[in-house]
Enzyme design. Sequence first.
Site, short mmCIF file in Angstrom:
data_model
loop_
_atom_site.label_atom_id
_atom_site.label_comp_id
_atom_site.label_asym_id
_atom_site.label_seq_id
_atom_site.Cartn_x
_atom_site.Cartn_y
_atom_site.Cartn_z
N LYS A 1 0.85 -1.19 0.00
CA LYS A 1 0.00 0.00 0.00
C LYS A 1 0.88 1.24 0.00
CE LYS A 1 -1.80 2.47 3.15
NZ LYS A 1 -1.54 3.73 2.41
N GLY B 1 3.52 5.04 13.24
CA GLY B 1 4.18 3.80 13.69
C GLY B 1 3.66 3.34 15.04
N GLU C 1 10.90 17.16 14.10
CA GLU C 1 11.34 16.79 12.75
C GLU C 1 10.67 17.71 11.73
OE1 GLU C 1 9.77 13.12 11.05
OE2 GLU C 1 11.62 12.82 9.94
N CYS D 1 13.95 10.70 5.70
CA CYS D 1 13.92 10.33 7.11
C CYS D 1 15.28 10.56 7.75
CB CYS D 1 13.49 8.88 7.26
SG CYS D 1 14.46 7.74 6.27
N GLU E 1 10.09 1.53 10.38
CA GLU E 1 11.13 2.53 10.02
C GLU E 1 10.46 3.88 10.12
OE1 GLU E 1 14.16 2.01 9.73
OE2 GLU E 1 14.30 -0.14 9.34
N GLY F 1 7.19 5.18 7.79
CA GLY F 1 6.38 6.40 7.87
C GLY F 1 6.72 7.16 9.13
N SER F 2 5.79 7.94 9.61
CA SER F 2 6.08 8.79 10.76
C SER F 2 6.02 7.99 12.07
CB SER F 2 5.06 9.93 10.81
OG SER F 2 3.77 9.40 10.98
N THR F 3 6.64 8.53 13.09
CA THR F 3 6.63 7.87 14.40
C THR F 3 5.20 7.81 14.94
OG1 THR F 3 8.91 8.44 14.89
CG2 THR F 3 7.49 8.05 16.78
N ALA F 4 4.42 8.87 14.72
CA ALA F 4 3.04 8.89 15.23
C ALA F 4 2.23 7.73 14.62
CB ALA F 4 2.39 10.22 14.92
P1 NAD Z 1 2.68 8.68 7.49
O1 NAD Z 1 3.01 7.96 8.74
O2 NAD Z 1 1.67 9.74 7.53
O3 NAD Z 1 2.20 7.67 6.36
C1 NAD Z 1 2.95 6.54 5.97
C2 NAD Z 1 2.02 5.48 5.43
O4 NAD Z 1 1.16 5.01 6.48
C3 NAD Z 1 1.08 5.94 4.32
O5 NAD Z 1 0.99 4.91 3.35
C4 NAD Z 1 -0.25 6.11 5.04
O6 NAD Z 1 -1.36 5.98 4.20
C5 NAD Z 1 -0.19 4.97 6.04
N1 NAD Z 1 -1.08 5.10 7.21
C6 NAD Z 1 -1.77 6.19 7.62
N2 NAD Z 1 -2.47 5.89 8.75
C7 NAD Z 1 -2.19 4.61 9.05
C8 NAD Z 1 -2.57 3.74 10.11
N3 NAD Z 1 -3.37 4.14 11.10
N4 NAD Z 1 -2.07 2.49 10.12
C9 NAD Z 1 -1.24 2.07 9.15
N5 NAD Z 1 -0.84 2.85 8.11
C10 NAD Z 1 -1.30 4.11 8.08
O7 NAD Z 1 4.10 9.20 6.99
P2 NAD Z 1 4.39 10.16 5.76
O8 NAD Z 1 3.93 11.52 6.16
O9 NAD Z 1 3.87 9.52 4.51
O10 NAD Z 1 5.99 10.11 5.69
C11 NAD Z 1 6.81 11.00 6.37
C12 NAD Z 1 7.37 10.38 7.62
O11 NAD Z 1 7.95 9.11 7.33
C13 NAD Z 1 8.49 11.19 8.27
O12 NAD Z 1 8.34 11.20 9.65
C14 NAD Z 1 9.75 10.43 7.89
O13 NAD Z 1 10.85 10.65 8.73
C15 NAD Z 1 9.26 9.02 7.89
N6 NAD Z 1 10.09 8.17 7.06
C16 NAD Z 1 10.89 7.23 7.66
C17 NAD Z 1 11.73 6.44 6.90
C18 NAD Z 1 12.60 5.40 7.54
O14 NAD Z 1 13.08 4.53 6.84
N7 NAD Z 1 12.84 5.45 8.83
C19 NAD Z 1 11.77 6.61 5.52
C20 NAD Z 1 10.95 7.57 4.93
C21 NAD Z 1 10.11 8.34 5.72
#
Ligand code: NAD
Length: 467
Positions: A168, A224, A371, A275, A241, A219-222
Amino acid sequence: MSEYRLLIDGKMVDGDQTMAVLNPATEEVLAQCPRASKAQLDQAVAAAKAAFPAWAATPIEARRKLVLKMADVIEANSGDLARLLTSEQGKPLADATFEVMGMAGFFRYLASLDLPMKVIEDSNDRRVEAHRRPLGVVGAIIPWNYPLLILSFKLPLALLAGNTLIVKPAPTTPLSTLKFAELIVDILPKGVLNIITDANDLGDAMTRHPDIRKISFTGSTATGQKVMASAAATLKRITLELGGNDASIVLDDADPKKVAPGIFEGAFQNSGQVCLAIKRLYVHESIYDELCAELATLANNAVVDDGLKQGTKLGPLQNKMQYEKVKGFLDAARKDGNIIAGGAAMDRPGYFIQPTIVRDIKEGSKLVDEEQFGPVLPVIKYSDSEDVIRRANATNYGLGGSVWSSDTERAHKVASRMEAGTVWINKHLDMAPHIPFGGAKQSGIGTEFAEEGLAEFTQLQIINAAR
Ligand code: NAD
């Protein structure tokens, strides 16, 4: 109607609904995209579950060949994929091309890994073997900053290990992933790989799904934290991650002219939406003014424009939400520091923000403590080399970090004390598929790519036989 389709059970199918995807450089609609319903997610999971026994029983050599075939297809279509990636994500075409070729490279290297059985003991008492078995159906959830590269961190390993997969992508960057689906649809047996797109509303259902055994999330820590909570009910395996607030420490013996370009690249790559980007720069007081001036010159000279235009160094922010968020960080910069380059959003369509260098700022400002995920770099002065390590570590994040010095041994000592999953010396943002990657503290759980990453897509099984 959409020219893009979901991949479910070996077929390209329409979504139950559609949604618009914008070009962040123009804010115009780039394409209509399918939006999967919960029922379509369930179909995808059912297809993956049905495909699992045969795929798991397929010899690893045969699975490897199919992953390599996908790498060939990515390379053969790199031009189209890169243009589409720039149009939906915003990054300059040269960087998008690098991402697509990097994707092919990750597929190739990761497909070469093996899962050998290990004999732990072979004695008169017993023979004990350790096997790595596939888990079942795996879910991969991807963010919008590197849609294809991050897909390549997960897909090859999940499939090589014998799992079947639901992918996804993020709702604002689904198109290049769906294009990839269309290109490889005939390569794999049906149901082995399913790709669905949503409007940010199916991630939770994936992480709760009783038939998904593992979630590999970036994705984001929140978010995650939400994934971890919803995965608890079914005790899913998770790899997370997450976000970072990487500190970079420049020691007093570094040459400002020499280190400035690498630091600029480490902070402003992909308009800071990385990230692992440098998000806080700590510079010793003896070279502070000089390095600030070098960085300001680099920022002022960087061409900010539509990524499809030749010569563009920085594209727009990827989406409106992030653009608004970064404008909030500019407000903090104005209030808490001195802006010596950039400092504003650009007066044109698209989510463009000037590369911004902020000096005379310190902890307590949200630009330092949080961040920013955008092209705004705080440069913080320090005088004591012990104190700066403490300050660099004073965060819940622990993704990456770097140390810059003309004395590598000295830099090593500082690096070893940084609480981060990856620490670079005299560089930042150097990644490769054979080097494991993962975050410390609230930047993540688990490891991606390399042998360690492959192991995370497996269940360890011990077979202990009596003699
Ligand atoms: P996000 O957490 O908003 O979204 C990431 C993904 O999660 C999207 O596909 C989204 O649709 C999905 N999602 C949304 N709600 C969800 C839920 N309740 N359960 C499961 N999945 C859900 O992050 P973003 O804004 O797309 O990306 C930016 C963030 O990602 C930044 O904090 C960045 O540091 C982090 N990031 C980390 C890495 C790493 O490898 N550590 C790499 C890239 C980005």
